[in-house]
Write an enzyme that holds these catalytic residues in place. Structure first.
Site, mmCIF file in Angstrom:
data_model
loop_
_atom_site.group_PDB
_atom_site.id
_atom_site.type_symbol
_atom_site.label_atom_id
_atom_site.label_comp_id
_atom_site.label_asym_id
_atom_site.label_seq_id
_atom_site.Cartn_x
_atom_site.Cartn_y
_atom_site.Cartn_z
ATOM 1 N N ASP A 42 2.495 9.919 13.623
ATOM 2 C CA ASP A 42 2.767 8.259 13.586
ATOM 3 C C ASP A 42 4.249 8.541 13.556
ATOM 4 O O ASP A 42 4.887 9.677 13.343
ATOM 5 C CB ASP A 42 2.703 7.860 12.979
ATOM 6 N N THR A 51 0.946 -1.379 0.543
ATOM 7 C CA THR A 51 0.191 -0.134 0.130
ATOM 8 C C THR A 51 0.971 0.953 -0.560
ATOM 9 O O THR A 51 0.288 2.221 -1.116
ATOM 10 C CB THR A 51 -1.312 0.465 0.733
ATOM 11 N N LYS A 96 -0.038 12.399 3.258
ATOM 12 C CA LYS A 96 -0.356 13.039 4.059
ATOM 13 C C LYS A 96 0.174 13.654 4.609
ATOM 14 O O LYS A 96 1.002 13.150 5.260
ATOM 15 C CB LYS A 96 -1.520 11.633 4.805
ATOM 16 N N ASP A 152 6.661 8.529 10.820
ATOM 17 C CA ASP A 152 7.029 9.472 9.850
ATOM 18 C C ASP A 152 6.012 10.565 9.456
ATOM 19 O O ASP A 152 6.372 11.616 8.369
ATOM 20 C CB ASP A 152 7.229 8.745 7.936
ATOM 21 N N LYS A 165 9.505 4.447 0.261
ATOM 22 C CA LYS A 165 8.708 4.664 -0.409
ATOM 23 C C LYS A 165 9.474 5.748 -1.958
ATOM 24 O O LYS A 165 10.664 6.427 -1.084
ATOM 25 C CB LYS A 165 7.947 5.547 0.415
ATOM 26 N N SER A 182 5.939 3.882 8.339
ATOM 27 C CA SER A 182 5.271 4.835 8.665
ATOM 28 C C SER A 182 5.687 4.001 10.753
ATOM 29 O O SER A 182 6.600 4.241 11.212
ATOM 30 C CB SER A 182 3.686 4.178 8.348
ATOM 31 N N HIS A 183 4.281 3.842 11.016
ATOM 32 C CA HIS A 183 3.895 3.287 12.523
ATOM 33 C C HIS A 183 4.547 2.079 12.978
ATOM 34 O O HIS A 183 4.107 2.661 13.765
ATOM 35 C CB HIS A 183 2.599 3.562 12.119
ATOM 36 N N ASP A 242 3.279 11.437 9.211
ATOM 37 C CA ASP A 242 1.585 11.449 8.000
ATOM 38 C C ASP A 242 0.768 11.695 8.913
ATOM 39 O O ASP A 242 -0.304 12.023 8.405
ATOM 40 C CB ASP A 242 2.419 10.920 6.572
ATOM 41 N N ARG A 243 0.662 11.066 9.709
ATOM 42 C CA ARG A 243 -0.678 9.970 10.678
ATOM 43 C C ARG A 243 -0.935 11.301 11.280
ATOM 44 O O ARG A 243 -0.522 11.892 11.758
ATOM 45 C CB ARG A 243 -0.466 9.206 11.275
ATOM 46 N N ARG A 290 7.750 -2.845 2.224
ATOM 47 C CA ARG A 290 8.305 -2.693 3.731
ATOM 48 C C ARG A 290 9.130 -4.329 4.261
ATOM 49 O O ARG A 290 7.649 -4.623 3.553
ATOM 50 C CB ARG A 290 7.073 -2.289 4.718
ATOM 51 N N GLU A 293 -7.919 9.423 4.819
ATOM 52 C CA GLU A 293 -8.385 8.241 4.961
ATOM 53 C C GLU A 293 -8.382 7.554 6.505
ATOM 54 O O GLU A 293 -7.871 8.900 7.374
ATOM 55 C CB GLU A 293 -7.177 7.408 4.569
ATOM 56 N N GLU A 294 -9.549 6.793 6.664
ATOM 57 C CA GLU A 294 -9.679 6.685 7.975
ATOM 58 C C GLU A 294 -8.878 5.774 8.823
ATOM 59 O O GLU A 294 -9.054 6.486 10.877
ATOM 60 C CB GLU A 294 -11.180 5.408 8.042
ATOM 61 N N SER A 295 -7.429 5.451 8.482
ATOM 62 C CA SER A 295 -6.074 4.889 9.206
ATOM 63 C C SER A 295 -5.604 6.088 9.478
ATOM 64 O O SER A 295 -4.153 6.857 9.285
ATOM 65 C CB SER A 295 -5.094 4.610 8.210
HETATM 66 C C1 G1P Z 1 -2.756 1.610 5.985
HETATM 67 C C2 G1P Z 1 -4.159 1.713 5.685
HETATM 68 C C3 G1P Z 1 -4.137 3.100 4.810
HETATM 69 C C4 G1P Z 1 -2.621 3.842 4.729
HETATM 70 C C5 G1P Z 1 -1.485 3.498 4.400
HETATM 71 C C6 G1P Z 1 -0.252 3.841 5.210
HETATM 72 O O1 G1P Z 1 -2.703 0.386 4.866
HETATM 73 O O2 G1P Z 1 -5.026 1.429 5.569
HETATM 74 O O3 G1P Z 1 -5.048 3.641 4.696
HETATM 75 O O4 G1P Z 1 -3.150 4.369 3.620
HETATM 76 O O5 G1P Z 1 -1.577 1.877 6.011
HETATM 77 O O6 G1P Z 1 -0.423 4.624 5.966
HETATM 78 P P1 G1P Z 1 -3.227 -0.774 4.890
HETATM 79 O O7 G1P Z 1 -1.994 -1.843 5.590
HETATM 80 O O8 G1P Z 1 -4.259 -0.874 4.780
HETATM 81 O O9 G1P Z 1 -2.764 -1.937 3.123
HETATM 82 ZN ZN ZN Z 2 3.408 7.057 8.436
#
Ligand code: G1P
Ligand code: ZN
Length: 543
Positions: free
Chosen positions: A277, A18, A376, A279, A126, A113-114, A281-282, A22, A363-365
């Site tokens: 988070d 996504t 983000k 990096d 990335k 990321s997180h 972005d959250r 990683r 996004e909901e995340s």
């Molecule tokens: C998750 C989140 C998605 C976000 C991504 C990167 O991806 O659900 O919204 O863009 O992390 O931060 P997922 O693990 O669901 O594929």
């Molecule tokens: Zn992140």
């Protein structure tokens, strides 16, 4: 220092998910693993030759090693100039901004990321393209194909660089510029928000608590919130970036930032509490006694954005990822602006942003951002909320209540089932996929299925098609159940079940989320059968 061509053997697992590639740190530490992937990028995106490349990361374990390698390879692959954050640090949104600011050919963002960090934790990379957004799926697909046949990579051997010294250095013909990681980002924020008003807000005794979770936003929060906006030092918690994020899990949500939830439910609550988070972005937003779900935050910011200096011209368009609750849809309708529903992952917003068709997306995340970047942006969301509070004079709770009164409320939760075997996850997905054809028209309690399908998306700008982007069961405007498999994990498979319920009745606007969603959760048990098929009694995490 010689440029050397080193023989290598391909790995077969360098497929981006996504958000980039990683893996566990140990995977990246295999001989030539990182080099293979980077060379695959240089070989595929040949336009990087002669251009500027932005490099930075979230500061996690292995960040520096990876950055030294990346610079030595950039120099050997004809990159004209590398701009790198001091100490190897750049938050994801700051890197995206720098790519745009410097007209760079692209950027390497070293982050998972997180996800937890350290020798046993995760690492990632990335690749972002010119324009600042993450490489689109077509390009990451070509990079992956190339990585499966790669035979050699190019590197400057014995390169000596000082990542901690700001200014210019040279490696062969390539200029290396080490920059302060905050300067340009902070300057951008000043063009978007009313810094005078924010200073005033703090001066009047209003308070913010921001948790940088020992990750990359520490220096950004310190500079912008404390030094530029005059917030007291105690505003920033865990502001020092650490290689292992202090052993924590820098994912700002109800589980990993529970201390903030406890704080806002105590007499010591600040007016706004927030976290970002690994990096940067959250974002997570809380007010006195209230948590604002990311889908609500997106909708509420959309409704108020015109009050902020950078957005006085109004909104060009709004977008959300498919599983994100439909609160922002209501605002788009009320404001009569263009609206898009995209697949999960920030890269799907990039074309619309580039085409000037979006101002705000989310996004909901725990992701929200605007057209100022192609990623983000956690701190941006915090500043946006601060600016809305300062401009309206309302509290977080008042903003939320007024919003729900006007637009109705979307109750939302995500249930994650982590560490499943790939086969089990596939069985659950397949079972629901098979059921979708027969679901429309079926009723469960008060809900009737209007649509059940596998979400696919046609990019309105370049016409590219993304299929298999999540299974959805839609009960008209009243509710939705969504199921998809995570594309960011590094261990086993994770299934995400998203529940959303809409209420506009006056008496239904102040329920507890878990209670509001309990009936829908029961319906999901019947339709998706996740407990039955996985043997799990409960989700691993609910956010
Ligand atoms: C998750 C989140 C998605 C976000 C991504 C990167 O991806 O659900 O919204 O863009 O992390 O931060 P997922 O693990 O669901 O594929
Ligand atoms: Zn992140």
């Amino acid at each position: 220092m010689p440029i050397r061509e080193i023989q290598t053997k391909p790995y077969t697992d360098q497929k981006s998910g996504t958000a980039g590639l990683r893996k566990k740190v140990a995977v990246f530490q295999q001989p030539h693993y990182l080099e293979n992937f980077l060379q695959s990028i240089f070989d595929t995106e040949t336009t990087l030759r002669g251009k500027t490349l932005i490099i930075g990361g979230d500061g996690r374990y292995y960040n520096r090693d990876a950055i030294y390698t990346a610079i030595a390879m950039a120099a050997a692959n004809g990159v004209a100039k590398v701009v790198v954050g001091q100490g190897g640090l750049l938050s994801t949104p700051a890197a995206s901004h720098l790519i745009r600011l410097r007209g760079a050919g692209g950027g390497f963002l070293f982050t998972a990321s997180h996800n937890p960090a350290g020798p046993d934790g995760d690492f990632g990379i990335k690749f972002n393209v010119a324009g600042g957004g993450q490489a689109p799926e077509g390009l990451t697909g070509r990079i992956y194909e190339h990585s499966k046949t790669i035979q050699r990579y190019r590197i400057v051997e014995g390169a000596s660089l000082d990542l901690d010294r700001r200014g210019m250095q040279k490696l062969e013909d390539t200029e290396i510029e080490v920059v302060d990681c905050v300067d340009d980002y902070a300057a951008l924020m000043q063009t978007l928000f009313d810094f005078d008003r924010l200073r005033d807000w703090f001066k009047k005794g209003h308070s913010l608590r921001f948790d940088a979770m020992h990750a990359v936003t520490g220096p950004y929060a310190q500079r912008i919130l404390v030094e530029q906006l005059g917030a007291p030092q105690s505003t920033v918690m865990n502001g020092c970036p650490l290689e292992d994020f202090g052993g924590g899990h820098p994912d700002p949500n109800l589980i990993y930032a529970k201390h903030l939830v406890d704080l806002v439910n105590s007499p010591a609550s600040p007016d706004l509490a927030a976290a970002s988070d690994g990096d940067g972005d959250r974002n997570m937003i809380l007010g006195r006694g209230i948590f604002i779900s990311p889908g609500d935050s997106l909708a509420m910011l959309a409704a108020h954005l015109h009050r902020l200096p950078g957005y006085r011209d109004g909104l060009k368009g709004l977008a959300r990822s498919m599983p994100t609750c439909r609160a922002v849809d209501q605002v788009a309708k009320a404001l009569a602006v263009e609206f898009h529903e995209t697949p999960t992952g920030w890269k799907f917003f990039a074309n619309l942003l580039d085409a000037g068709r979006l101002t705000l997306c989310g996004e909901e995340s725990f992701g929200t951002s605007s057209s100022h970047a192609r990623e983000k942006d956690g701190l941006w969301a915090v500043l946006a909320w601060l600016n809305v509070l300062a401009a309206t004079g309302l509290s977080v709770r008042e903003i939320a209540q007024q919003h729900w009164q006007r637009f109705g409320r979307h109750y939302f939760a995500r249930h994650d089932y982590e560490n499943l075997s790939a086969a089990t996850a596939a069985t659950v997905m397949q079972a629901l996929a098979d059921a979708t054809a027969h679901l429309p028209g079926k009723s469960y309690d008060d809900y009737t299925v209007a649509l059940a399908d596998d979400f696919s998306y046609r990019d309105p700008v370049d016409g590219s098609i993304a299929v298999n982007q999540g299974l959805r069961v839609v009960f008209g405007d009243s509710a939705r159940i969504v199921l998809r498999q995570s594309g960011t994990g590094t261990e086993g498979a994770t299934l995400r079940l998203y529940l959303e319920r809409y209420e506009s009745r006056e008496t239904a606007l102040a329920w507890e989320t878990a209670e509001a969603l309990a009936p829908l959760s029961n319906i999901a048990d019947q339709i998706v059968r996740i407990g039955e098929l996985t043997g799990r009694k409960a989700p691993s995490v609910v956010t």
